[in-house]
Design a protein around this motif. Structure first.
Motif, PDB file in Angstrom:
ATOM      1  N   TYR A 107       0.835  -1.206   0.000  1.00 12.44           N
ATOM      2  CA  TYR A 107       0.000   0.000   0.000  1.00 12.44           C
ATOM      3  C   TYR A 107       0.867   1.252   0.000  1.00 12.44           C
ATOM      4  O   TYR A 107       0.608   2.197  -0.758  1.00 12.44           O
ATOM      5  N   LYS A 108       1.914   1.276   0.840  1.00 12.85           N
ATOM      6  CA  LYS A 108       2.811   2.438   0.875  1.00 12.85           C
ATOM      7  C   LYS A 108       3.485   2.659  -0.470  1.00 12.85           C
ATOM      8  O   LYS A 108       3.601   3.798  -0.941  1.00 12.85           O
ATOM      9  N   GLU A 109       3.920   1.573  -1.111  1.00 15.39           N
ATOM     10  CA  GLU A 109       4.555   1.685  -2.423  1.00 15.39           C
ATOM     11  C   GLU A 109       3.609   2.326  -3.433  1.00 15.39           C
ATOM     12  O   GLU A 109       3.997   3.205  -4.216  1.00 15.39           O
ATOM     13  N   GLN A 110       2.350   1.931  -3.391  1.00 17.09           N
ATOM     14  CA  GLN A 110       1.368   2.484  -4.317  1.00 17.09           C
ATOM     15  C   GLN A 110       1.050   3.947  -4.000  1.00 17.09           C
ATOM     16  O   GLN A 110       0.931   4.777  -4.909  1.00 17.09           O
ATOM     17  N   MET A 111       0.919   4.272  -2.710  1.00 17.05           N
ATOM     18  CA  MET A 111       0.629   5.661  -2.332  1.00 17.05           C
ATOM     19  C   MET A 111       1.775   6.587  -2.738  1.00 17.05           C
ATOM     20  O   MET A 111       1.546   7.729  -3.160  1.00 17.05           O
ATOM     21  N   ASP A 112       3.005   6.112  -2.608  1.00 18.32           N
ATOM     22  CA  ASP A 112       4.156   6.917  -3.043  1.00 18.32           C
ATOM     23  C   ASP A 112       4.098   7.174  -4.546  1.00 18.32           C
ATOM     24  O   ASP A 112       4.411   8.275  -5.017  1.00 18.32           O
ATOM     25  N   ALA A 113       3.683   6.153  -5.306  1.00 20.19           N
ATOM     26  CA  ALA A 113       3.593   6.315  -6.759  1.00 20.19           C
ATOM     27  C   ALA A 113       2.499   7.310  -7.127  1.00 20.19           C
ATOM     28  O   ALA A 113       2.681   8.147  -8.021  1.00 20.19           O
ATOM     29  N   TYR A 114       1.362   7.244  -6.445  1.00 20.03           N
ATOM     30  CA  TYR A 114       0.268   8.175  -6.716  1.00 20.03           C
ATOM     31  C   TYR A 114       0.654   9.620  -6.400  1.00 20.03           C
ATOM     32  O   TYR A 114       0.175  10.558  -7.043  1.00 20.03           O
ATOM     33  N   ALA A 115       1.500   9.812  -5.385  1.00 25.81           N
ATOM     34  CA  ALA A 115       1.853  11.161  -4.936  1.00 25.81           C
ATOM     35  C   ALA A 115       2.972  11.794  -5.757  1.00 25.81           C
ATOM     36  O   ALA A 115       3.306  12.960  -5.544  1.00 25.81           O
ATOM     37  N   SER A 116       3.544  11.058  -6.703  1.00 27.60           N
ATOM     38  CA  SER A 116       4.674  11.585  -7.476  1.00 27.60           C
ATOM     39  C   SER A 116       4.210  12.654  -8.467  1.00 27.60           C
ATOM     40  O   SER A 116       3.047  12.693  -8.869  1.00 27.60           O
ATOM     41  N   PHE A 117       5.164  13.521  -8.862  1.00 30.71           N
ATOM     42  CA  PHE A 117       4.848  14.603  -9.806  1.00 30.71           C
ATOM     43  C   PHE A 117       6.040  14.829 -10.719  1.00 30.71           C
ATOM     44  O   PHE A 117       7.107  15.246 -10.280  1.00 30.71           O
ATOM     45  N   ARG A 118       5.866  14.503 -12.003  1.00 35.55           N
ATOM     46  CA  ARG A 118       6.881  14.824 -13.014  1.00 35.55           C
ATOM     47  C   ARG A 118       6.467  16.118 -13.709  1.00 35.55           C
ATOM     48  O   ARG A 118       5.313  16.243 -14.158  1.00 35.55           O
ATOM     49  N   PRO A 119       7.372  17.092 -13.846  1.00 35.23           N
ATOM     50  CA  PRO A 119       6.990  18.370 -14.463  1.00 35.23           C
ATOM     51  C   PRO A 119       6.497  18.247 -15.898  1.00 35.23           C
ATOM     52  O   PRO A 119       5.655  19.036 -16.333  1.00 35.23           O
ATOM     53  N   GLU A 120       6.998  17.255 -16.639  1.00 31.63           N
ATOM     54  CA  GLU A 120       6.554  17.094 -18.027  1.00 31.63           C
ATOM     55  C   GLU A 120       5.069  16.775 -18.066  1.00 31.63           C
ATOM     56  O   GLU A 120       4.580  15.912 -17.339  1.00 31.63           O
ATOM     57  N   GLY A 121       4.348  17.474 -18.918  1.00 35.45           N
ATOM     58  CA  GLY A 121       2.908  17.286 -18.994  1.00 35.45           C
ATOM     59  C   GLY A 121       2.522  16.049 -19.780  1.00 35.45           C
ATOM     60  O   GLY A 121       3.332  15.475 -20.530  1.00 35.45           O
ATOM     61  N   PRO A 122       1.270  15.598 -19.653  1.00 31.73           N
ATOM     62  CA  PRO A 122       0.814  14.407 -20.371  1.00 31.73           C
ATOM     63  C   PRO A 122       0.650  14.670 -21.862  1.00 31.73           C
ATOM     64  O   PRO A 122       0.427  15.803 -22.293  1.00 31.73           O
ATOM     65  N   SER A 123       0.743  13.600 -22.647  1.00 28.84           N
ATOM     66  CA  SER A 123       0.579  13.734 -24.095  1.00 28.84           C
ATOM     67  C   SER A 123      -0.861  14.040 -24.454  1.00 28.84           C
ATOM     68  O   SER A 123      -1.138  14.679 -25.472  1.00 28.84           O
ATOM     69  N   ASN A 124      -1.816  13.577 -23.642  1.00 27.83           N
ATOM     70  CA  ASN A 124      -3.242  13.807 -23.872  1.00 27.83           C
ATOM     71  C   ASN A 124      -3.990  13.581 -22.573  1.00 27.83           C
ATOM     72  O   ASN A 124      -3.523  12.853 -21.686  1.00 27.83           O
ATOM     73  N   VAL A 125      -5.139  14.237 -22.450  1.00 28.05           N
ATOM     74  CA  VAL A 125      -5.935  14.113 -21.229  1.00 28.05           C
ATOM     75  C   VAL A 125      -7.322  13.532 -21.502  1.00 28.05           C
ATOM     76  O   VAL A 125      -8.134  13.420 -20.588  1.00 28.05           O
ATOM     77  N   VAL A 126      -7.616  13.189 -22.739  1.00 31.03           N
ATOM     78  CA  VAL A 126      -8.829  12.469 -23.107  1.00 31.03           C
ATOM     79  C   VAL A 126      -8.376  11.122 -23.656  1.00 31.03           C
ATOM     80  O   VAL A 126      -7.485  11.060 -24.504  1.00 31.03           O
ATOM     81  N   PHE A 127      -8.965  10.034 -23.153  1.00 27.29           N
ATOM     82  CA  PHE A 127      -8.423   8.705 -23.381  1.00 27.29           C
ATOM     83  C   PHE A 127      -9.325   7.827 -24.240  1.00 27.29           C
ATOM     84  O   PHE A 127     -10.545   8.001 -24.278  1.00 27.29           O
ATOM     85  N   ASP A 128      -8.689   6.838 -24.892  1.00 22.67           N
ATOM     86  CA  ASP A 128      -9.387   5.663 -25.391  1.00 22.67           C
ATOM     87  C   ASP A 128      -9.451   4.648 -24.248  1.00 22.67           C
ATOM     88  O   ASP A 128      -8.624   4.665 -23.338  1.00 22.67           O
ATOM     89  N   LYS A 129     -10.411   3.733 -24.302  1.00 24.26           N
ATOM     90  CA  LYS A 129     -10.491   2.693 -23.281  1.00 24.26           C
ATOM     91  C   LYS A 129      -9.243   1.799 -23.366  1.00 24.26           C
ATOM     92  O   LYS A 129      -8.781   1.469 -24.457  1.00 24.26           O
ATOM     93  N   PRO A 130      -8.716   1.366 -22.212  1.00 26.93           N
ATOM     94  CA  PRO A 130      -7.523   0.504 -22.243  1.00 26.93           C
ATOM     95  C   PRO A 130      -7.816  -0.902 -22.758  1.00 26.93           C
ATOM     96  O   PRO A 130      -6.897  -1.601 -23.184  1.00 26.93           O
ATOM     97  N   VAL A 131      -9.079  -1.334 -22.680  1.00 21.33           N
ATOM     98  CA  VAL A 131      -9.525  -2.607 -23.259  1.00 21.33           C
ATOM     99  C   VAL A 131     -10.886  -2.368 -23.915  1.00 21.33           C
ATOM    100  O   VAL A 131     -11.624  -1.464 -23.510  1.00 21.33           O
TER     101      VAL A 131
END
Length: 289
Positions: A141-165
């Motif tokens: 759980y701690k490993e996952q919470m640390d990952a969720y709290a991370s912040f990379r300055p580079e922005g996302p390529s897109n913010v509207v998604f296709d379904k992953p499946v």
């Protein structure tokens, strides 16, 4: 806006630059009541997303909400917008963003009622783990919470998604969940029906930050898309990536399965913004008010 128009607009947005800039005049004209990003993502309820206008600034401002950095993009109207994740436990009412070098900006959070779901599990340890299993869960759980709290300055390529499946949606986000009659945390993601072995495709560019086999989540992949936009994929049967890999939209992350706490093969998909888990349906045009 019709489903066909939505699909067309989404496809045209999916190849945006690292800081999302949507500036085509035709797009602004197509959305007279707000730009496309606002109309698509602005669902300001607990577990939802608020798109907050920050104005026509020379550069992207530094914005925080509840102590976490917020994703900021330039929209079709050339104004900077904060895309704010709203935690499920957020109270209805006015809430404020801290904007570095400027006055705070507030936004209104409405209310939303979520349904209940009752699940029977044969593996009693997935309801009440023993001390050793509980210690394992706490580490994971701690490993996952640390990952969720991370912040990379580079922005996302897109913010509207296709379904992953391609599968149909099953358990929606926000369900109050009862396992063998005992209430647990609300469902923090969106489930898709997906036979074992179905390819799981990443919906935006990113960096793989977790590839692990967890007690509850089973085989799990995390992808950091930039500026606090994180996605998680659970209950996989196999991995196609390694931690640290750079992935591009459409790359295969792994294969669906039923590992961990699952009653059958499916994909559990999480989306997180500024360390708040939000309804993934918002990002694929499937949000239900």
């Amino acid at each position: 806006m019709s489903r066909t128009e939505f699909s067309l607009l989404r496809r045209r947005l999916l190849g945006a630059a690292s800081v999302v800039v949507v500036s085509a005049p035709w797009l602004a004209q197509a959305a007279p009541q707000g730009t496309f990003i606002e109309r698509t993502l602005h669902k300001p309820v607990p577990g939802g997303v608020a798109v907050v206008d920050l104005g026509e600034l020379a550069q992207a401002p530094h914005v925080t909400f509840n102590g976490y950095r917020v994703l900021v993009v330039r929209d079709a109207d050339q104004r900077w917008k904060a895309i704010v994740g709203i935690d499920l436990k957020t109270a209805a009412g006015r809430h404020g963003l801290t904007v570095q070098g400027a006055q705070p900006v507030s936004f209104q959070v409405g209310s939303k009622r979520y349904r209940e779901q009752r699940i029977t599990l044969k593996n009693k340890a997935h309801v009440n783990p023993d001390p050793q299993q509980q210690a394992r869960f706490e580490r994971e759980y701690k490993e996952q919470m640390d990952a969720y709290a991370s912040f990379r300055p580079e922005g996302p390529s897109n913010v509207v998604f296709d379904k992953p499946v391609p599968g149909r949606l099953t358990s929606p986000f926000g369900l109050r969940r009862f396992f063998n009659g005992e209430e647990r945390n609300a469902h923090s993601g969106l489930d898709f029906a997906a036979p074992t072995g179905t390819a799981i495709k990443v919906p935006a560019d990113g960096v793989v930050t977790i590839v692990a086999d967890y007690f509850f989540n089973g085989k799990t992949v995390f992808v950091d898309h930039g500026q606090g936009l994180i996605t998680m994929y659970c209950h996989l049967s196999a991995f196609d990536v390694r931690k640290g890999d750079t992935v591009r939209k459409g790359d295969v992350l792994g294969r669906s399965g039923a590992t961990g706490r699952a009653t059958g093969p499916h994909l559990h998909w999480n989306v997180s913004l500024n360390n708040a888990r939000v309804d993934p349906a918002i990002f694929i045009g499937a949000f239900q008010p």
